[in-house]
Design a protein around this motif. Structure first.
Motif, mmCIF file in Angstrom:
data_model
loop_
_atom_site.group_PDB
_atom_site.id
_atom_site.type_symbol
_atom_site.label_atom_id
_atom_site.label_comp_id
_atom_site.label_asym_id
_atom_site.label_seq_id
_atom_site.Cartn_x
_atom_site.Cartn_y
_atom_site.Cartn_z
ATOM 1 N N ALA A 40 0.841 -1.033 -0.147
ATOM 2 C CA ALA A 40 -0.114 -0.145 0.172
ATOM 3 C C ALA A 40 0.645 1.541 0.129
ATOM 4 O O ALA A 40 2.107 0.803 0.449
ATOM 5 C CB ALA A 40 -1.301 -0.170 1.105
ATOM 6 N N PRO A 41 0.657 2.245 -0.584
ATOM 7 C CA PRO A 41 0.854 3.445 -0.189
ATOM 8 C C PRO A 41 1.406 3.710 1.098
ATOM 9 O O PRO A 41 0.530 3.602 2.433
ATOM 10 C CB PRO A 41 0.557 4.717 -0.948
ATOM 11 C CG PRO A 41 -0.384 3.856 -1.615
ATOM 12 C CD PRO A 41 -0.937 2.211 -0.806
ATOM 13 N N GLY A 42 2.633 3.996 1.555
ATOM 14 C CA GLY A 42 3.550 4.912 2.490
ATOM 15 C C GLY A 42 4.040 3.579 3.184
ATOM 16 O O GLY A 42 3.989 3.362 4.497
ATOM 17 N N THR A 90 -6.875 -1.049 -1.045
ATOM 18 C CA THR A 90 -6.041 -0.657 -1.892
ATOM 19 C C THR A 90 -4.507 -1.556 -1.641
ATOM 20 O O THR A 90 -3.927 -0.382 -1.025
ATOM 21 C CB THR A 90 -6.225 1.507 -1.825
ATOM 22 O OG1 THR A 90 -8.317 0.611 -1.716
ATOM 23 C CG2 THR A 90 -5.869 1.467 -2.674
ATOM 24 N N ALA A 91 -3.697 -1.405 -2.946
ATOM 25 C CA ALA A 91 -2.491 -1.309 -2.624
ATOM 26 C C ALA A 91 -1.855 -2.073 -3.952
ATOM 27 O O ALA A 91 -2.954 -2.675 -5.673
ATOM 28 C CB ALA A 91 -2.070 -2.863 -1.722
ATOM 29 N N VAL A 92 -0.564 -2.581 -4.637
ATOM 30 C CA VAL A 92 -0.595 -3.003 -5.369
ATOM 31 C C VAL A 92 0.156 -4.378 -5.153
ATOM 32 O O VAL A 92 0.348 -4.568 -4.379
ATOM 33 C CB VAL A 92 1.384 -2.554 -6.429
ATOM 34 C CG1 VAL A 92 1.422 -2.632 -6.869
ATOM 35 C CG2 VAL A 92 0.784 -0.884 -6.556
#
Length: 118
Positions: A40-42, A90-92
């Motif tokens: 995930a972002p961050g 939500t993530a890559v």
């Protein structure tokens, strides 16, 4: 060498479902353990689920009951079925593979982005 290509990531609403795919090439797919990770972002990359070459599966605690990993050796593909998605999912999502004799995943895909809207 193993080449992994993920697909299936998209924008989905909370509560929805999505299936990710990871196509492998370059080595005998059926002899490899496969896994899904996400970043995930961050945040740091985290383990999501894994499946052994003989079909045994493991899951991160927060994914149990919502995510299912499976593999189709005839298609050289591993799947991640996700349901009851939450915004925090939500993530890559990144596919990985390793030989059963080692403990570290040493083959990695580029990832596919999943965005869950609230």
């Amino acid at each position: 060498q193993v080449h992994l290509v993920e697909s299936g990531g998209e924008l989905v609403q909370a509560g929805g479902s999505l299936r990710l795919s990871c196509a492998a090439s370059g080595r005998t797919f059926s002899s490899l353990n496969q896994g899904w990770f996400r970043q995930a972002p961050g945040k740091e990359r985290e383990f999501v689920a894994g499946i052994t070459w003989i079909g045994g599966s493991t899951y991160a605690e927060s994914m149990k009951g919502r995510f299912t990993i499976s593999r189709d050796n005839a298609k050289n593909t591993v799947y991640l079925q996700m349901s009851s998605l939450k915004p925090e999912d939500t993530a890559v999502y990144i596919c990985a593979a390793r030989e059963p004799s080692v403990t570290t995943y040493n083959y990695w895909g580029q990832g596919t982005r999943v965005t869950v809207s609230s």
